[in-house]
Design a protein around this motif. Structure first.
Motif, short mmCIF file in Angstrom:
data_model
loop_
_atom_site.label_atom_id
_atom_site.label_comp_id
_atom_site.label_asym_id
_atom_site.label_seq_id
_atom_site.Cartn_x
_atom_site.Cartn_y
_atom_site.Cartn_z
N ALA A 147 1.15 -1.09 -0.04
CA ALA A 147 0.03 -0.09 -0.10
C ALA A 147 1.15 1.08 0.03
N LEU A 148 0.56 2.31 -0.95
CA LEU A 148 1.18 3.60 -0.98
C LEU A 148 0.35 4.48 -0.12
N SER A 149 1.01 5.67 0.25
CA SER A 149 0.35 6.71 1.28
C SER A 149 -0.62 7.38 0.35
N SER A 150 -0.60 7.33 -0.90
CA SER A 150 -1.58 8.03 -1.92
C SER A 150 -2.74 7.24 -1.84
N GLY A 151 -2.92 5.99 -1.37
CA GLY A 151 -3.89 5.10 -1.69
C GLY A 151 -3.92 4.18 -2.84
N ASP A 152 -2.66 4.33 -3.57
CA ASP A 152 -2.58 3.58 -4.83
C ASP A 152 -1.89 2.23 -4.06
N LEU A 153 -1.91 1.00 -4.89
CA LEU A 153 -1.09 -0.07 -4.56
C LEU A 153 0.01 -0.42 -5.58
N VAL A 154 1.11 -1.23 -4.95
CA VAL A 154 2.13 -1.73 -5.86
C VAL A 154 2.02 -3.48 -5.88
N SER A 191 13.17 -11.12 -7.63
CA SER A 191 13.13 -9.51 -7.04
C SER A 191 11.79 -9.65 -6.19
N GLN A 192 12.30 -8.83 -5.14
CA GLN A 192 11.31 -8.33 -4.24
C GLN A 192 11.14 -7.05 -4.07
N CYS A 193 9.87 -6.53 -3.60
CA CYS A 193 9.67 -4.91 -3.44
C CYS A 193 9.38 -4.69 -2.10
N HIS A 194 9.74 -3.54 -1.53
CA HIS A 194 9.01 -3.10 -0.35
C HIS A 194 9.03 -1.52 -0.29
N VAL A 195 7.88 -1.11 0.21
CA VAL A 195 7.59 0.56 0.26
C VAL A 195 7.99 1.38 1.46
N ASP A 196 8.62 2.38 1.21
CA ASP A 196 8.80 3.38 2.54
C ASP A 196 7.30 4.06 2.53
N LYS A 197 6.43 3.90 3.86
CA LYS A 197 5.20 4.61 3.66
C LYS A 197 5.04 5.98 4.10
N LEU A 198 6.25 6.48 4.31
CA LEU A 198 6.37 7.81 4.44
C LEU A 198 6.83 8.61 3.27
N THR A 199 7.44 8.08 2.41
CA THR A 199 7.71 8.82 1.25
C THR A 199 7.41 8.17 -0.09
#
Length: 553
Positions: free
Chosen positions: A437-444, A474-482
């Motif tokens: 989940a992204l802070s914008s509401g979008d998803l990856v 490959s793996q992905c992780h999100v920084d939920k502040l930026t």
């Protein structure tokens, strides 16, 4: 070697002045006037020297032509010297402007931080007051029982508020310390450039002084002008003013990248100084002793990492602050954890792989746990064929995002009652692995082995993130502040794991921000996690590796 003409008092004939010059320059060897300049030996000579010692192949030039040429060369350099001196003076002004601009920018950030923390402190106190007021109103209904309950809740509220106040004050101290560290780096670099520019100006002044001195005597001019000309050419070649100016532009650009970011993540307030690229530095390695084949499954707080044992499906939690690892769940053969995320400070959600489906619902594939890892409840989502793995994350509103592999649907679920409140259907794509989940509401969403797709809640496609350098694990992780994305992949040519920083628009900002070797202990690639405080946590199959970002110029 040339010297002054001997005078009549010394017993020799007086030599006449040459062509408008008060010329008393003579040959040391013959006592005759200097007439020529030998271009082969680069010395001034008299007529006898020319006749006896400097026949062909020596090339002779008239000494006055040489003097005229040397003066002309020096004179021709004067505009360039003046122009370069003006450029350095302009750079001096630019230094002052950039220094002032950087200071003002950082002061603005500090003022913003001061206001933010004043507001946060005020908000915590106001919440405390409001909560106590509500508690008091409830206590009026049933004096004895509610009073007992009220006193306990007030105590808990005060403890919670005090804890939050302490955390906010500590965070405030840390952020001001971070801005001071950045200011120190900027000031140090500006001082270095100031010294470099002033040194160049001093060299120019020294050259000008030397030119003035050698112009006073022809002999000095002839002997020293080549060295002075070489020094001028070398100074111009170095182009110090351009180097300093470029460095100043970089300082200004990098300083203006700096910003304060803040967000509530999983019910907790986090803030940090970020925005710049910086350099990631390894600050701690945490060994994971009990796990046979460690596989990182997620982050449940700023310093707690969930690690599954791929061999027997046990679940462990490692605290990267205390470096303590504890087993929290015993594994079973028909189930293992795929992902986990905190809903708040009290509840954790985990996604699982199971092989014992019995109906059209995926029962037991999503489980809520408290912080003691006791089951709160299981949550089910529809099963539409597909794979046996379910991946989960938590969005900015505390809702659970869950998806089954090889399916196009992503379910938004309320953790309080387990009900599905929305279904997001991807257009033309299926879930391959993790969802973020992204802070914008979008998803990856991982949609192939090497591809990640950014989708809005409508299920469309905003960006496709991929790179030919990434491998199939490959793996992905999100920084939920930026909303920065960190793609972990195996770098075949270098034989190590690497992490790339990517924007949610699919732009690769920096390749290989961190790199680490793969341990023989585990063959599994784990995501490099981004903590709310801005750190990265990688896993080489044997240790958790904590990286922090430093501001550099």
């Amino acid at each position: 070697m040339a010297s002054k003409f001997p005078t009549n008092e010394e017993g020799n004939a007086k030599l006449r002045t040459r062509k408008g010059h008060d010329m008393t320059w003579s040959c040391d060897k013959h006592g005759e006037p200097i007439t020529f300049y030998c271009k082969q030996h680069k010395i001034p000579i008299c007529h006898k020297c020319a006749t006896k010692d400097h026949q062909k192949p020596c090339q002779l030039g008239d000494i006055e032509d040489v003097i005229f040429e040397r003066r002309k060369n020096l004179k021709e350099r004067e505009p360039l010297m003046e122009e370069t001196k003006l450029l350095h003076q302009k750079v001096e002004s630019k230094i002052n402007a950039v220094s002032s601009s950087s200071i003002k920018h950082l002061q603005t950030i500090n003022k913003k931080l001061q206001k933010t923390f004043r507001d946060k402190l005020k908000d915590v106190k106001e919440r405390e007051v409001n909560m106590i007021k509500v508690i008091n109103e409830e206590a009026d209904e049933e004096i004895r029982k509610i009073n007992e309950k009220r006193e306990k809740r007030i105590k808990d509220c005060n403890i919670d508020s005090e804890k939050k106040l302490i955390n906010i004050k500590n965070l405030e101290t840390k952020l001001f310390s971070d801005t001071k560290t950045i200011s120190d780096v900027v000031n140090k670099k500006i001082n270095e450039l100031t010294n470099k520019n002033r040194h160049a100006l001093n060299i120019m002044k020294n050259i000008e002084s030397t030119i003035t001195r050698i112009n006073q005597h022809d002999e000095t001019l002839v002997n020293e002008a080549p060295q002075v000309l070489a020094s001028i050419d070398e100074t111009l070649r170095l182009n110090v003013h351009q180097d300093v100016s470029v460095s100043l532009d970089r300082i200004q650009s990098e300083t203006e990248r700096v910003k304060s970011v803040e967000e509530e993540v999983d019910g907790e307030y986090f803030g940090r100084i970020d925005g710049y690229i910086g350099r990631w530095e390894l600050v701690k390695s945490v060994h994971i002793p009990p796990v046979v084949e460690p596989w990182v499954r997620g982050l449940i707080s700023d310093d707690e990492i969930c690690v599954a044992d791929e061999k027997n499906n046990d679940m462990y939690v490692t605290n990267i602050n205390t470096q303590h690892t504890q087993k929290v769940i015993d594994g079973v053969s028909n189930m293992y954890f795929t992902s986990c995320a905190p809903i708040n400070s009290n509840v954790i959600v985990c996604g699982k792989w199971r092989c014992d489906w019995k109906c059209d619902m995926l029962d037991g594939c999503i489980t809520l746990y408290d912080r003691q890892w006791k089951v709160i409840r299981d949550i089910s989502i529809p099963r539409n064929g597909g794979g046996n793995s379910v991946y989960v994350d938590v969005d900015r509103d505390g809702m659970i995002l869950a998806a089954q592999t090889c399916q196009s649907n992503i379910y938004l679920t309320n953790p309080d009652n387990g009900k599905i409140v929305n279904t997001i259907t991807m257009h033309g794509k299926k879930v391959w692995g993790e969802i973020r989940a992204l802070s914008s509401g979008d998803l990856v969403v991982q949609t192939t082995r090497k591809e990640f797709t950014v989708i809005p809640r409508s299920g469309g496609e905003k960006a496709v993130i991929h790179c030919s350098k990434w491998d199939s694990s490959s793996q992905c992780h999100v920084d939920k502040l930026t909303d920065a994305l960190y793609i972990t992949h195996w770098d075949g040519p270098r034989k190590n794991y690497a992490v790339d920083q990517v924007s949610r628009d699919g732009i690769i900002h920096v390749r290989r921000i961190v790199e680490y070797a793969r341990s023989d202990r585990s063959p599994w690639l784990s995501s490099c996690l981004a903590t709310p405080s801005g750190n990265l946590v990688g896993c080489d199959g044997d240790k958790l590796l904590l990286y922090k970002k430093a501001f550099v110029l």
